[in-house]
Scaffold this active site. Structure first.
Site, mmCIF file in Angstrom:
data_model
loop_
_atom_site.group_PDB
_atom_site.id
_atom_site.type_symbol
_atom_site.label_atom_id
_atom_site.label_comp_id
_atom_site.label_asym_id
_atom_site.label_seq_id
_atom_site.Cartn_x
_atom_site.Cartn_y
_atom_site.Cartn_z
ATOM 1 N N HIS A 121 9.447 12.194 -10.270
ATOM 2 C CA HIS A 121 8.350 13.058 -9.863
ATOM 3 C C HIS A 121 8.939 14.175 -9.003
ATOM 4 C CE1 HIS A 121 4.725 14.227 -7.561
ATOM 5 N NE2 HIS A 121 3.999 13.621 -8.490
ATOM 6 N N ASP A 198 11.367 5.119 -5.000
ATOM 7 C CA ASP A 198 10.009 5.647 -5.039
ATOM 8 C C ASP A 198 9.148 4.626 -5.780
ATOM 9 O OD1 ASP A 198 7.620 6.841 -5.783
ATOM 10 O OD2 ASP A 198 8.517 8.639 -6.634
ATOM 11 N N GLN A 201 4.375 4.311 -8.344
ATOM 12 C CA GLN A 201 3.755 3.826 -9.578
ATOM 13 C C GLN A 201 3.958 2.330 -9.792
ATOM 14 O OE1 GLN A 201 1.791 5.620 -11.593
ATOM 15 N NE2 GLN A 201 2.038 7.410 -10.287
ATOM 16 N N LYS A 224 -2.985 4.588 -4.714
ATOM 17 C CA LYS A 224 -2.746 4.147 -6.088
ATOM 18 C C LYS A 224 -2.926 2.639 -6.253
ATOM 19 C CE LYS A 224 0.555 7.917 -6.928
ATOM 20 N NZ LYS A 224 -0.270 8.784 -7.780
ATOM 21 N N CYS A 362 3.722 16.528 -12.796
ATOM 22 C CA CYS A 362 4.702 16.762 -11.718
ATOM 23 C C CYS A 362 6.059 16.173 -12.090
ATOM 24 C CB CYS A 362 4.220 16.201 -10.393
ATOM 25 S SG CYS A 362 2.789 17.062 -9.720
#
Length: 404
Positions: A121, A198, A201, A224, A362
């Protein structure tokens, strides 16, 4: 087995209509919907204990502080951090990544190397570009193949004693590909590099065990995973958080201030300047409780069923191409139809009540690799159904007929 109808009843937004059609919400990769228990917890905070934390001796301040720190402890247990002070509250994944990148500005020297992947991202690309411009370090990129998977042999070649930090996502937001992060972490540590993951997700679908992974940093967002927007977590190993300088100066992050010198507070407060999103931090703990009550094993199994069903049904459409064809995938399908712009498909199916994300997500380097302007991304959660997927497929077929 999950009782899907009972779960769906927990989410008031799912009962509404959009453009006269029942809402089908497949934009979970952008943000998840919120169960009533989370909404109620936010209201309860402002109704009953609204006060600033860590600074007051009065009852409401103590209640708010206790609730905030209990939530920190819930996160610590959820990700299996060693200490609660390794858990920093942030405004989201982007904030956490920028905090670490800013700290590494005091560590990197010209010629040092930072490794990212082609699957990132923008939030896990731009801060490192800025860092390299500031320090003279060099940005190295792990390439991907036509399936959207990292070419691990190329990653191995990038590593050297110049590598100071490797930063990759756990799961690609654009393709749903699950990266082999344990391998990446171990190989990076073998050359003395730190690793940031990261996890934005990943956390809606699984429980990261940061001690088992042995990552140095793990960043994710609350919104999220059924929590409020404006909330996030940065996990950092104690030794790394002690090594990095503060990201922001102000109240809370100090031990003593004079005009001659300031000494900083101990962890985690060293990195938590100013009044935080108190309600959000507390309610993030509520969201984590809710997800754990359902069970991540059950969530994973059911979402895999949704992914398999969606992949099978979409492949019935002539001219479709799905990006990210790999066995190691989260419940995301990113696709295009030959000769039709993804935006046009997304606009038409929205009129039928179907919410998907269209564009580059993104993640423009991924789109550049595939030589496309973007994709249609359907991202599923445990409160979605196979019937909703069928409705989306029929809507896509209708859009294809109208646009061909």
């Amino acid at each position: 087995m999950l009782d899907i109808q009972k779960i769906r009843a927990d989410f008031p937004i799912l009962s509404q209509t959009v453009n006269g059609k029942p809402l089908v919400y497949f934009d979970n990769g952008a943000t998840s919907q919120k169960p009533q228990v989370v909404i109620d917890a936010e209201v309860k905070y402002y109704n009953e204990i609204n006060a600033n934390i860590h600074r007051g001796v009065h009852t409401l301040s103590q209640l708010a502080t206790d609730a905030y720190e209990i939530s920190r402890g819930k996160v610590k247990d959820h990700i299996n951090a060693k200490f609660a002070h390794e858990v920093l509250f942030t405004s989201g994944t982007t904030h956490g990544i920028n905090l670490v990148a800013n700290g590494f500005a005091s560590i990197l020297k010209p010629g040092d190397e930072v490794v990212v992947s082609s699957l990132e991202h923008h939030s896990n690309i731009v801060p490192w570009q800025m860092l390299c411009e500031k320090t003279g370090a060099i940005l190295k990129v792990i390439p991907i193949d036509d399936n959207g998977e990292l070419i691990i042999t190329e990653f191995d070649k990038l590593l050297s004693d110049k590598t100071k930090i490797v930063t990759v996502n756990h799961i690609s937001n654009a393709l749903g590909v699950i990266n082999p992060i344990k391998y990446i972490i171990d190989k990076a540590h073998a050359v003395g590099a730190a690793v940031l993951i990261d996890g934005a997700q990943a956390v809606p679908h699984l429980k990261p065990n940061v001690q088992e992974l042995d990552c140095d940093f793990y960043a994710f967002s609350g919104h999220k995973m059924c929590g409020p927007t404006g909330t996030g977590i940065l996990y950092g190993k104690e030794e790394w958080l002690n090594k990095l300088p503060p990201y922001q100066g102000g109240g809370e992050m100090i031990k003593e201030v004079t005009f001659e010198k300031t000494t900083y507070a101990d962890l985690p407060h060293k990195f938590e300047a100013g009044t935080p999103n108190i309600a959000g931090g507390i309610v993030l703990g509520t969201a984590i409780d809710y997800l754990n009550e359902i069970g991540f094993d059950k969530i994973h199994e059911y979402e895999n069923e949704l992914l398999e069903h969606a992949t099978k049904r979409l492949n019935e459409i002539e001219g479709i191409r799905i990006y990210g064809n790999t066995k190691n995938k989260a419940s995301v399908v990113s696709f295009n139809i030959d000769g039709i712009h993804p935006y046009d498909v997304g606009s038409i199916i929205d009129k039928l009540g179907i919410a998907v994300r269209t564009g580059h997500h993104c993640a423009q380097p991924i789109m550049n690799f595939f030589c496309i302007p973007g994709t249609i991304r359907a991202s599923f959660s445990f409160y979605n159904t196979k019937e909703e997927i069928d409705a989306m497929v029929e809507a896509v077929k209708k859009a294809q007929t109208m646009l061909s």
